[in-house]
Each structure stands twice: as C-alpha cells, then as structure tokens.
Design a protein around this motif. Structure first.
Motif, PDB file in Angstrom:
ATOM      1  N   GLY A 201       0.765  -1.235   0.000  1.00  0.00           N
ATOM      2  CA  GLY A 201       0.000   0.000   0.000  1.00  0.00           C
ATOM      3  C   GLY A 201       0.794   1.282   0.000  1.00  0.00           C
ATOM      4  O   GLY A 201       0.226   2.373   0.094  1.00  0.00           O
ATOM      5  N   ASP A 202       2.124   1.206  -0.138  1.00  0.00           N
ATOM      6  CA  ASP A 202       2.947   2.415  -0.067  1.00  0.00           C
ATOM      7  C   ASP A 202       2.739   3.338  -1.266  1.00  0.00           C
ATOM      8  O   ASP A 202       3.036   4.532  -1.184  1.00  0.00           O
ATOM      9  CB  ASP A 202       4.434   2.048   0.022  1.00  0.00           C
ATOM     10  CG  ASP A 202       4.817   1.503   1.395  1.00  0.00           C
ATOM     11  OD1 ASP A 202       4.022   1.692   2.335  1.00  0.00           O
ATOM     12  OD2 ASP A 202       5.891   0.894   1.519  1.00  0.00           O
ATOM     13  N   GLY A 203       2.257   2.793  -2.366  1.00  0.00           N
ATOM     14  CA  GLY A 203       2.135   3.583  -3.586  1.00  0.00           C
ATOM     15  C   GLY A 203       0.753   4.146  -3.836  1.00  0.00           C
ATOM     16  O   GLY A 203       0.435   4.515  -4.961  1.00  0.00           O
ATOM     17  N   ILE A 204      -0.076   4.225  -2.803  1.00  0.00           N
ATOM     18  CA  ILE A 204      -1.417   4.771  -2.983  1.00  0.00           C
ATOM     19  C   ILE A 204      -1.741   5.731  -1.848  1.00  0.00           C
ATOM     20  O   ILE A 204      -1.296   5.554  -0.713  1.00  0.00           O
ATOM     21  CB  ILE A 204      -2.474   3.635  -3.060  1.00  0.00           C
ATOM     22  CG1 ILE A 204      -3.841   4.202  -3.454  1.00  0.00           C
ATOM     23  CG2 ILE A 204      -2.530   2.837  -1.771  1.00  0.00           C
ATOM     24  CD1 ILE A 204      -4.880   3.143  -3.776  1.00  0.00           C
ATOM     25  N   SER A 205      -2.510   6.760  -2.168  1.00  0.00           N
ATOM     26  CA  SER A 205      -2.942   7.738  -1.177  1.00  0.00           C
ATOM     27  C   SER A 205      -4.425   8.019  -1.385  1.00  0.00           C
ATOM     28  O   SER A 205      -5.049   7.476  -2.282  1.00  0.00           O
ATOM     29  CB  SER A 205      -2.134   9.038  -1.318  1.00  0.00           C
ATOM     30  OG  SER A 205      -2.317   9.587  -2.613  1.00  0.00           O
ATOM     31  N   GLY A 206      -4.982   8.873  -0.547  1.00  0.00           N
ATOM     32  CA  GLY A 206      -6.379   9.230  -0.682  1.00  0.00           C
ATOM     33  C   GLY A 206      -7.262   8.593   0.358  1.00  0.00           C
ATOM     34  O   GLY A 206      -6.795   7.835   1.221  1.00  0.00           O
ATOM     35  N   PRO A 207      -8.568   8.875   0.315  1.00  0.00           N
ATOM     36  CA  PRO A 207      -9.492   8.427   1.361  1.00  0.00           C
ATOM     37  C   PRO A 207      -9.509   6.927   1.590  1.00  0.00           C
ATOM     38  O   PRO A 207      -9.709   6.469   2.718  1.00  0.00           O
ATOM     39  CB  PRO A 207     -10.859   8.913   0.849  1.00  0.00           C
ATOM     40  CG  PRO A 207     -10.546  10.036  -0.070  1.00  0.00           C
ATOM     41  CD  PRO A 207      -9.245   9.693  -0.702  1.00  0.00           C
ATOM     42  N   ILE A 208      -9.289   6.138   0.539  1.00  0.00           N
ATOM     43  CA  ILE A 208      -9.417   4.690   0.690  1.00  0.00           C
ATOM     44  C   ILE A 208      -8.388   4.118   1.653  1.00  0.00           C
ATOM     45  O   ILE A 208      -8.626   3.063   2.268  1.00  0.00           O
ATOM     46  CB  ILE A 208      -9.306   3.984  -0.685  1.00  0.00           C
ATOM     47  CG1 ILE A 208      -9.816   2.549  -0.582  1.00  0.00           C
ATOM     48  CG2 ILE A 208      -7.891   4.036  -1.217  1.00  0.00           C
ATOM     49  CD1 ILE A 208     -11.236   2.420  -0.117  1.00  0.00           C
ATOM     50  N   VAL A 209      -7.256   4.783   1.809  1.00  0.00           N
ATOM     51  CA  VAL A 209      -6.196   4.247   2.663  1.00  0.00           C
ATOM     52  C   VAL A 209      -6.661   4.176   4.113  1.00  0.00           C
ATOM     53  O   VAL A 209      -6.576   3.124   4.761  1.00  0.00           O
ATOM     54  CB  VAL A 209      -4.908   5.081   2.536  1.00  0.00           C
ATOM     55  CG1 VAL A 209      -3.844   4.561   3.491  1.00  0.00           C
ATOM     56  CG2 VAL A 209      -4.390   5.048   1.095  1.00  0.00           C
ATOM     57  N   GLU A 210      -7.174   5.288   4.626  1.00  0.00           N
ATOM     58  CA  GLU A 210      -7.642   5.298   6.011  1.00  0.00           C
ATOM     59  C   GLU A 210      -8.867   4.421   6.193  1.00  0.00           C
ATOM     60  O   GLU A 210      -9.032   3.769   7.231  1.00  0.00           O
ATOM     61  CB  GLU A 210      -7.936   6.726   6.462  1.00  0.00           C
ATOM     62  CG  GLU A 210      -6.699   7.547   6.753  1.00  0.00           C
ATOM     63  CD  GLU A 210      -5.778   6.876   7.769  1.00  0.00           C
ATOM     64  OE1 GLU A 210      -6.267   6.504   8.857  1.00  0.00           O
ATOM     65  OE2 GLU A 210      -4.582   6.700   7.479  1.00  0.00           O
ATOM     66  N   ILE A 211      -9.727   4.397   5.190  1.00  0.00           N
ATOM     67  CA  ILE A 211     -10.908   3.536   5.282  1.00  0.00           C
ATOM     68  C   ILE A 211     -10.475   2.076   5.393  1.00  0.00           C
ATOM     69  O   ILE A 211     -10.942   1.327   6.253  1.00  0.00           O
ATOM     70  CB  ILE A 211     -11.831   3.757   4.068  1.00  0.00           C
ATOM     71  CG1 ILE A 211     -12.483   5.136   4.148  1.00  0.00           C
ATOM     72  CG2 ILE A 211     -12.898   2.664   3.992  1.00  0.00           C
ATOM     73  CD1 ILE A 211     -13.298   5.506   2.930  1.00  0.00           C
ATOM     74  N   ALA A 212      -9.578   1.663   4.493  1.00  0.00           N
ATOM     75  CA  ALA A 212      -9.132   0.267   4.495  1.00  0.00           C
ATOM     76  C   ALA A 212      -8.441  -0.108   5.796  1.00  0.00           C
ATOM     77  O   ALA A 212      -8.580  -1.240   6.281  1.00  0.00           O
ATOM     78  CB  ALA A 212      -8.195   0.026   3.311  1.00  0.00           C
ATOM     79  N   LYS A 213      -7.721   0.830   6.364  1.00  0.00           N
ATOM     80  CA  LYS A 213      -7.005   0.540   7.611  1.00  0.00           C
ATOM     81  C   LYS A 213      -7.951   0.393   8.805  1.00  0.00           C
ATOM     82  O   LYS A 213      -7.536  -0.071   9.869  1.00  0.00           O
ATOM     83  CB  LYS A 213      -5.987   1.638   7.891  1.00  0.00           C
ATOM     84  CG  LYS A 213      -4.775   1.601   6.960  1.00  0.00           C
ATOM     85  CD  LYS A 213      -3.789   2.705   7.293  1.00  0.00           C
ATOM     86  CE  LYS A 213      -2.564   2.633   6.395  1.00  0.00           C
ATOM     87  NZ  LYS A 213      -1.589   3.725   6.681  1.00  0.00           N
ATOM     88  N   ASN A 214      -9.216   0.806   8.621  1.00  0.00           N
ATOM     89  CA  ASN A 214     -10.172   0.741   9.730  1.00  0.00           C
ATOM     90  C   ASN A 214     -11.323  -0.225   9.506  1.00  0.00           C
ATOM     91  O   ASN A 214     -12.085  -0.490  10.435  1.00  0.00           O
ATOM     92  CB  ASN A 214     -10.723   2.142  10.011  1.00  0.00           C
ATOM     93  CG  ASN A 214      -9.712   3.041  10.690  1.00  0.00           C
ATOM     94  OD1 ASN A 214      -9.475   2.939  11.881  1.00  0.00           O
ATOM     95  ND2 ASN A 214      -9.078   3.915   9.913  1.00  0.00           N
ATOM     96  N   VAL A 215     -11.455  -0.751   8.290  1.00  0.00           N
ATOM     97  CA  VAL A 215     -12.496  -1.737   8.025  1.00  0.00           C
ATOM     98  C   VAL A 215     -12.118  -3.060   8.689  1.00  0.00           C
ATOM     99  O   VAL A 215     -10.962  -3.489   8.627  1.00  0.00           O
ATOM    100  CB  VAL A 215     -12.703  -1.922   6.508  1.00  0.00           C
ATOM    101  CG1 VAL A 215     -13.491  -3.187   6.204  1.00  0.00           C
ATOM    102  CG2 VAL A 215     -13.431  -0.722   5.925  1.00  0.00           C
ATOM    103  N   SER A 216     -13.074  -3.704   9.292  1.00  0.00           N
ATOM    104  CA  SER A 216     -12.855  -4.932  10.059  1.00  0.00           C
ATOM    105  C   SER A 216     -12.046  -5.979   9.301  1.00  0.00           C
ATOM    106  O   SER A 216     -12.239  -6.179   8.096  1.00  0.00           O
ATOM    107  CB  SER A 216     -14.210  -5.540  10.430  1.00  0.00           C
ATOM    108  OG  SER A 216     -14.055  -6.849  10.940  1.00  0.00           O
TER     109      SER A 216
END
Length: 601
Positions: free
Chosen positions: A286-301
C-alpha cells in the motif's frame, strides 16, 4: 427492509481451475500440499477443502456502452524498461467478450461492481435515463453492485425504478410493447438509510452461493453524496459513515455463518502512477497509494477479505494493511469499462472463509482487438435507432464554429459559463453573480459545418449532449473574495502546477494570467475584477458552478469550503436552454468574444 440471500443465477461456463499454477497465485498454504495428494486432487476438481473463486469486478462504468473516445478511451501501460504506451480500451461489446472469455474453465465465478455504473453518461444511455446501460450490464452477467453517488443523480425514486423496472414516470416507455425490466443484479446501500426508521434504502448485503461456497458482499455508497447531488432527490435519506456501516454488516454476516466477505465501496484512492499495471505495493504493501481509501481500508474490520472500490477513476490493486496489520487486497478498475479486475479468492470449505494469504488481483485491459459480442452489438443498434429522432432535434443555431482549442480562454468555455450565469442569476434561481466552468467538462466543439446536412448552423440535441455529457447538477454557492482568489491560484499551483486547469469564466469576470511567473504567482491579484470592480477578499459572492467543482474536483479544494448551496438544473439543460433562448435561424448565436483572461507569455 430485510436483506436477502441469493443463490447464483448464472452457472454456465463457470468451473474451477483445472490445475494449480504455483505459489504466486494460491500462496504457501496450497503450495504446501503435495501435488499428488488426495487433497490436491480434490481441489483441482473443485470438490476438496480449498476451491478458487474467481471475482471479476469493475467500477465507474458511467454508461459507456459504446467505446469511449479520445484519451477517455485509453489506458497507459508501463513497459519493463520504464517507457509507457497507450492502449485503446473499453466498450460493452468488447467488455462482454473479455468477461466471457475470462469465465471459461472457472467453476466458481462471480462478477461485482463498485458503483457509478450509470449517471454522467454518454448520449446513447443518458437520453433514455440509462435504461440502455442497465440492459447492457444485465447481459454482462453482473451479479451485484454497490450504489455510487451518480446513481442518485435523478434521485432515490429513479434509483428504485432502475432496480425494479418500469417505464419512466414522465417520458413513459421508449418502445411500444416493451417495458423496462430493471437491473437483474441487486444494488446495495448499507450506509444509505431512511432518516425516519433507520432502515437501508436498498439491501445492505448480498450472499452469493454455489455448491456450499458462500461469499457475502456489502455495498457502500460515498458518504459525501449529499454534497454532490440534488438535495430534493435524496430528501429523507441519511448517508452514514462507510467504515461503521461495513463493520456493522460484516458482524451480521458472520452471525449468519457467512465468513467470506467482500466490501463494494464507492470511494477510492490515487496511485502514484497513472499506469494501470503500476505496482502500488512497492516498496511495501500500500505504499504507492494515497487518498481516502487508505484510512478507510485501515479501519475496516479484518472480517472483510477484499475491497472493490471506485469513485476516483484510478486503476490499482494494492495490499493495504487492515486494523490487525494484515495486508488486504484493495482494487479499482479505472472507469468507463476500460479495465476489469480479476481476483482469485481461495475459499476454505472447512472454515467457510477466504485464505487471505492466497488472494491475488490483477487489472486486465478491455482491448478492442477481440470480436464484438453480437448480443451487445444488437442492443446498441436498437437504442441507436431509437435515439435518432431525439438526437437530431434542433435546439439552437450558430453562425460559425464555436471551437474548443487548447488555449487558456476558450470560446466554447465562455459560452457555457455565460449560459450558467444567465440561468442562475435570477434571485429565485440562486442569484449568481459569476460562473466558473471546469475545462475538462467540455468534451467537444460546436462546429457549424457538422451541425446540419447543408452546414446551416443547426445545433442538435445530440451535439449539445456531446459537448456537455456528464449531466452534472448546477450549484450556486457562497464564496468569499479570498476563496475566489485562492481558486484562481489553484488553477496553476499544487496538483495543477505542471498541467494548469484554467477555469472558464462568465462575462464580466476578468483577470490577468502571467505565465512568465511560477505557481500561484501567475495570478495577478489586483487584476481580478467583477464588472470592473476589484474582488474584495472580505466580501461574499454568489458563484455558479457544476457539482464537480463544488466537490473540489480537478484540485480546486477551496471550492469545497462553499456555504449556502442551492442546487439547480443540470448543466446540459442550462446549456440547451441558453441556445434556444438566444438563437434563431435568422439570428444565430455568434462565438463569444475573448478577452476575459489576459495572458502574459
């Protein structure tokens, strides 16, 4: 509304892989089995403990049943030596062929999407309120999709018709004796609920199952949808937090015994490269991507085994760590049907879950070097025949070409901005004092010679639609003078510094763009005037623009800070209304004069 559990409706041609390729596709768990062991033999026939489920997915189709044109119909491929090349891609006739070919030999195959399948569509679909696109998606054997923000462009009632079928409430049926049947696949809205009772607008999840293999899909809409669609169309609905909604229904699915779970989320990210085959897991997951999906993915169960995303129209297949630190596949297949994602989910019959270490995804190009699917060609031809009389309806007249050259100020951009100001300046329509138009929303020129058989300057509905195909809703908002000045600077700085995006402005709004300078300094502050008066940073102005800009699109983040928003008609309706109001065969509309933006080079 209760959620439903569905068995797969389509089984032809879906068989499990005949053999296991190796570690790169199935992971260490499967590789550990001896090739000749009973378990490995059973698995190869799809009846053992482990079976591979093929997940094909795409997003942001936006009604491109015909091949998208120009740069919007290409993808970029990075070669091993670092050079790049572009590939023509997209079109439902080709997408159908690619998907059907991909399913061959697969015993377990499911096809899912992450929203914005309709809305902001080309003329052939948009003319008929996207019925052609839904019919095409049915033929593509789509199994399930989340709802995107553009599915709400015409409101919740129209979305219900798209799902359930029926003729359009005001235009009726488009063909005698033929009633629109609606989507064969369920649209999911886990986070869109009725304010009064808290129930989801549509089903929150869908369970795909075959031969005891069960995979749950949770569909989630962009939480910020209310900021970019007509408020009347979603009145009485609440758009809830994406993460909380996914986690809620992941628990519900687990309690129902469904442990293999995929989230279909209409929100996304931005990879560091625009090449569809960019490795966004280098140097690490995941180092090569940014934006809202990063934080969402890190918090989805961690209960969720994979995430199919969209909204940003980018291509990626990244392993973003979940809350426990375990990598999880997150994918997006760009937009307009140019790509599809092929994901392998290894399903363990004993645990009824996905072996996460074995999940593998790759984006594949919908090339146009394959045969067209005849049934999709027939569908497109049928709707083209119906579109002919509508597309050919005259809506205005022009005296000369109103071109869209690649210059800072564009005649057609001036015309569109003037149309928006004219429609939204009355007090009861928003009281706009100026209008801003994003250059990327102008998709084609108005050419006199091409407008009529004799080059008589007739502008048809089809031609106007081609110029403004996105059917974005117009907004009128409050912005301070300081915010306006910041917006002008954002044209040539930040993410737009290398490739400036010069807003087209309505008559009466003027300023100087000094290209001899760098970044934000290119905007000469004291030159910015409205009707001859300098812009006052402390004063509030009423500004008309489309929903793309009020949402901060194209790097104009300051425009998201607007207040007191009023949602008006679509940009297309505004444009057509202006052509009809100010042009006749005897007095055609002339190209607007330039000079609103003084460019120093």
């Amino acid at each position: 509304m209760s959620a439903r559990s569905h068995s797969t409706r389509r089984t032809g041609g879906r068989r499990i892989l005949a053999a296991v390729a190796g570690l790169t596709t199935i992971g260490a768990l499967v590789a550990a089995m001896p090739a000749g062991s009973p378990a490995a033999q059973e698995r190869s026939h799809g009846h053992g403990r482990l079976v591979d489920v093929q997940l094909l997915s795409f997003n942001d189709f936006h009604g491109h049943i015909q091949p998208p044109s120009g740069s919007g119909g290409r993808v970029t491929h990075t070669n091993p030596d670092g050079t790049t090349r572009t590939i023509d891609a997209g079109g439902a006739e080709y997408l159908a062929t690619h998907l059907r070919e991909a399913r061959k030999g697969e015993r377990y195959s499911v096809t899912a999407a992450a929203g914005d399948l309709i809305g902001a569509t080309p003329m052939l679909s948009g003319l008929f309120h996207d019925e052609p696109s839904i019919e095409a998606l049915n033929k593509l054997d789509l199994d399930v999709s989340s709802v995107g923000n553009h599915e709400f462009d015409e409101g919740a009632k129209e979305l219900a018709r798209i799902q359930n079928g029926g003729c359009h409430p005001t235009e009726g049926c488009y063909e005698q004796g033929r009633k629109f049947k609606g989507a064969d696949f369920p649209y999911l809205t886990a986070n869109v609920t009725h304010e009064k009772n808290g129930r989801p607008l549509l089903d929150p999840y869908f369970v795909w199952q075959k031969n005891g293999v069960r995979i749950g899909f949770i569909g989630v809409t962009l939480e910020g949808t209310p900021d970019i669609v007509n408020s009347e169309g979603i009145k009485g609905l609440k758009f809830r937090d994406e993460v909380e909604s996914i986690n809620k229904y992941a628990k519900i699915l687990e309690r129902k015994g469904v442990k293999a779970i995929v989230a279909l989320l209409h929100e996304g990210g931005s990879p560091a490269s625009t090449s569809y085959n960019y490795d966004c897991d280098s140097p690490g997951p995941g180092d090569g991507i940014s934006g809202p999906i990063v934080e969402i993915a890190k918090n989805v169960s961690p209960q969720v085994d994979a995430m199919v995303t969209g909204h940003t129209h980018q291509a990626y297949a990244c392993s973003i760590p979940d809350p426990s630190g375990k990598p999880r596949m997150v994918t997006s297949a760009a937009s307009a049907g140019r790509l599809y994602t092929d994901t392998t989910l290894t399903y363990d019959r004993r645990t009824r879950d996905v072996v996460r270490t074995s999940v593998d995804s790759v984006n594949r190009v919908v090339t146009r070097d394959v045969p067209k699917a005849p049934d999709l060609t027939q569908l497109i031809d049928r709707w083209n025949t119906l579109a002919g009389p509508i597309a050919g309806r005259p809506v205005g007249h022009i005296s000369a070409d109103i071109d869209n050259p690649f210059t800072e100020e564009r005649p057609l951009g001036n015309l569109i901005a003037d149309a928006q100001l004219d429609a939204l300046s009355p007090a009861d329509k928003g009281g706009a004092q100026l209008a801003l138009m994003n250059p990327g929303g102008i998709r084609a020129p108005l050419v006199r010679a091409a407008s009529g058989a004799e080059g008589d300057g007739v502008v048809t509905y089809g031609e106007a639609f081609t110029v403004q195909p996105f059917t974005n809703m117009m907004n009128v908002v409050d912005l301070t003078g300081a915010q306006l000045l910041t917006a002008l600077r954002q044209q040539v700085s930040g993410s737009n510094q290398a490739s400036p995006k010069i807003l087209q402005v309505s008559k009466g709004f003027t300023y100087t763009l000094d290209l001899t300078k760098a970044g934000a300094d290119r905007i000469v502050t004291d030159s910015v005037k409205l009707n001859g008066e300098p812009i006052d940073p402390a004063k509030t102005y009423r500004v008309a623009m489309n929903e793309f800009l009020t949402g901060g699109g194209d790097g104009f983040s300051v425009l998201r800070e607007h207040t007191n928003k009023l949602v008006g008609a679509s940009d297309l309706d505004v444009f057509i209304g202006y052509l009809g109001k100010y042009s006749t065969p005897a007095a055609p509309l002339a190209p607007p004069a330039l000079g609103r933006i003084t460019v120093v080079k």
